[in-house]
Design an enzyme around this catalytic site. Structure first.
Site, PDB file in Angstrom:
ATOM      1  N   LYS A  74      -3.818 -11.885 -15.696  1.00  0.00           N
ATOM      2  CA  LYS A  74      -3.861 -10.859 -16.742  1.00  0.00           C
ATOM      3  C   LYS A  74      -5.095  -9.968 -16.632  1.00  0.00           C
ATOM      4  O   LYS A  74      -5.078  -8.811 -17.071  1.00  0.00           O
ATOM      5  CB  LYS A  74      -3.805 -11.529 -18.123  1.00  0.00           C
ATOM      6  CG  LYS A  74      -2.508 -12.318 -18.365  1.00  0.00           C
ATOM      7  CD  LYS A  74      -2.613 -13.161 -19.622  1.00  0.00           C
ATOM      8  CE  LYS A  74      -1.344 -13.986 -19.859  1.00  0.00           C
ATOM      9  NZ  LYS A  74      -1.485 -14.895 -21.028  1.00  0.00           N
ATOM     10  N   TYR A 250      -8.642 -17.261 -25.291  1.00  0.00           N
ATOM     11  CA  TYR A 250      -7.806 -17.356 -26.501  1.00  0.00           C
ATOM     12  C   TYR A 250      -8.627 -17.899 -27.670  1.00  0.00           C
ATOM     13  O   TYR A 250      -9.757 -17.472 -27.868  1.00  0.00           O
ATOM     14  CB  TYR A 250      -6.555 -18.213 -26.239  1.00  0.00           C
ATOM     15  CG  TYR A 250      -5.916 -17.842 -24.940  1.00  0.00           C
ATOM     16  CD1 TYR A 250      -5.279 -16.618 -24.797  1.00  0.00           C
ATOM     17  CD2 TYR A 250      -6.003 -18.675 -23.828  1.00  0.00           C
ATOM     18  CE1 TYR A 250      -4.721 -16.246 -23.592  1.00  0.00           C
ATOM     19  CE2 TYR A 250      -5.440 -18.305 -22.620  1.00  0.00           C
ATOM     20  CZ  TYR A 250      -4.808 -17.089 -22.516  1.00  0.00           C
ATOM     21  OH  TYR A 250      -4.267 -16.728 -21.329  1.00  0.00           O
TER      22      TYR A 250
HETATM   23  O1  DON Z   1       3.161 -17.260 -20.058  1.00  0.00           O
HETATM   24  C1  DON Z   1       2.822 -18.407 -19.837  1.00  0.00           C
HETATM   25  O2  DON Z   1       2.999 -19.288 -20.646  1.00  0.00           O
HETATM   26  C2  DON Z   1       2.142 -18.717 -18.529  1.00  0.00           C
HETATM   27  N1  DON Z   1       2.766 -18.028 -17.435  1.00  0.00           N
HETATM   28  C3  DON Z   1       0.699 -18.338 -18.552  1.00  0.00           C
HETATM   29  C4  DON Z   1      -0.038 -18.970 -19.668  1.00  0.00           C
HETATM   30  C5  DON Z   1      -1.465 -19.192 -19.400  1.00  0.00           C
HETATM   31  O3  DON Z   1      -1.922 -19.336 -18.279  1.00  0.00           O
HETATM   32  C6  DON Z   1      -2.292 -19.369 -20.589  1.00  0.00           C
HETATM   33  N2  DON Z   1      -3.671 -19.586 -20.224  1.00  0.00           N
HETATM   34  N3  DON Z   1      -4.417 -20.433 -20.438  1.00  0.00           N
END
Ligand code: DON
Length: 316
Positions: A74, A250
């Site tokens: 991201k 987050y």
């Molecule tokens: O969208 C998702 O749930 C995963 N592809 C990415 C989430 C993620 O890496 C959150 N980070 N800590």
């Protein structure tokens, strides 16, 4: 001694020492299992790579083992979106910490489909929607991969198609987030197109050395010391770093700032990219996660590194 820096920093010793301290704790934390393919990763792994702005690499442990970068992607899609659309992206996503889990849907309704920031899932999906303009999903997946290869100066970086498919088969929450935004008129493309790209960007596999190299432009005022090319302006690098510091972990962002004090972006694959502005780009990976969904040993290792180098952006 920690937090005293009159002597020159011996990075080789610091990196090797942190790995030795992590070794007895390998396997701690909980591997993400909501994406089935990620649940198969051996938790007893730890890699650390520090690349200083002169391009010198110090690494330890499993620093050459590829892992799924997941949400770390991201930071790079945000960079692409700023390059393509400039500051107008802030009409579509905010710049405030969410204080919620990465996949939370609650704020979206209260805030009419405008995600709080570009790093929570809704915000990252909105960013992917923005950079999809003028492309087919397949073209954009190729463009994101090429961007990471260019930044890391490494054409070996690939997408793990099994991880992408695994997430596509189970990513119901992201399907909900995308459709919810579309219902507010806040998504320009069909949800399945945007998510097709999003699942593939998350499934890019990189090792710590490649990832630290890819993040080097953020540590070096927007210019990659590997190629000498300007990736973004100095001001833009500063602003991306600011967002990583305030939103990159987050609802654990405050805790990460408190303990580590560096801009950072985490992923549920257990990777973290951290930036020490003017000093180095750092990638750490260990699959076991803490209660906020960020790498447990990775966060701990970064705390030790920031303390022993004095690189915290808050250090006097
Ligand atoms: O969208 C998702 O749930 C995963 N592809 C990415 C989430 C993620 O890496 C959150 N980070 N800590």
């Amino acid at each position: 001694m920690d937090d005293t820096h009159s002597a020159p920093i011996d990075l080789a010793t610091i990196v090797a020492g942190i790995y030795e301290e992590m070794k007895p704790r390998l396997g701690e934390g909980k591997v993400a299992d909501y994406i089935p393919q990620l649940a198969r990763v051996d938790p007893a792994q730890f890699g650390l790579a520090v690349v200083t702005i002169d391009g010198t690499v110090h690494s330890a442990g499993d620093a050459a083992v590829p892992f799924s970068i997941q949400s770390i992607s991201k930071a790079f899609t945000l960079t692409l979106a700023l390059g393509k659309h400039g500051e107008s992206i802030w009409r579509r996503v905010g710049r405030e910490p969410s204080g919620s889990a990465f996949n939370s849907i609650v704020q979206l309704e209260a805030e009419q489909g405008k995600p709080r920031n570009p790093f929570i899932n809704a915000g990252a999906i909105a960013i992917t929607d923005l950079i999809l303009a003028g492309h087919t999903p397949k073209e954009l997946i190729g463009e994101i991969l090429r961007f990471l290869r260019y930044l890391a100066n490494d054409d070996e970086i690939v997408i793990d198609r099994d991880v992408a498919q695994s997430e596509a088969a189970t990513g119901f929450r992201n399907v909900a987030l995308a459709n919810f935004m579309r219902s507010f008129g806040k998504l320009d493309h069909p949800a399945e197109h945007v998510l097709g790209v999003y699942f593939h960007q998350c499934a890019i596999a990189m090792n710590c050395i490649q990832l630290a190299r890819a993040g080097l432009f953020l540590a070096n005022g927007g210019t990659s010391p590997l190629t000498g090319h300007s990736v973004v302006s100095r001001q833009r690098a500063k602003r991306i770093n600011a967002l990583m510091l305030t939103c990159g972990h987050y609802d654990g962002s405050g805790d990460f700032a408190y303990h580590v004090g560096l801009p950072g972006k985490s992923g549920v694959g257990g990777g973290i990219l951290a930036v020490a502005p003017g000093k180095a780009s750092i990638a750490v990976w260990s699959p076991g996660l803490n209660q906020n969904g960020n790498s447990l040993l990775g966060s701990l290792a970064l705390e030790k590194l920031a303390s022993r180098t004095g690189w915290s952006v808050f250090a006097g």
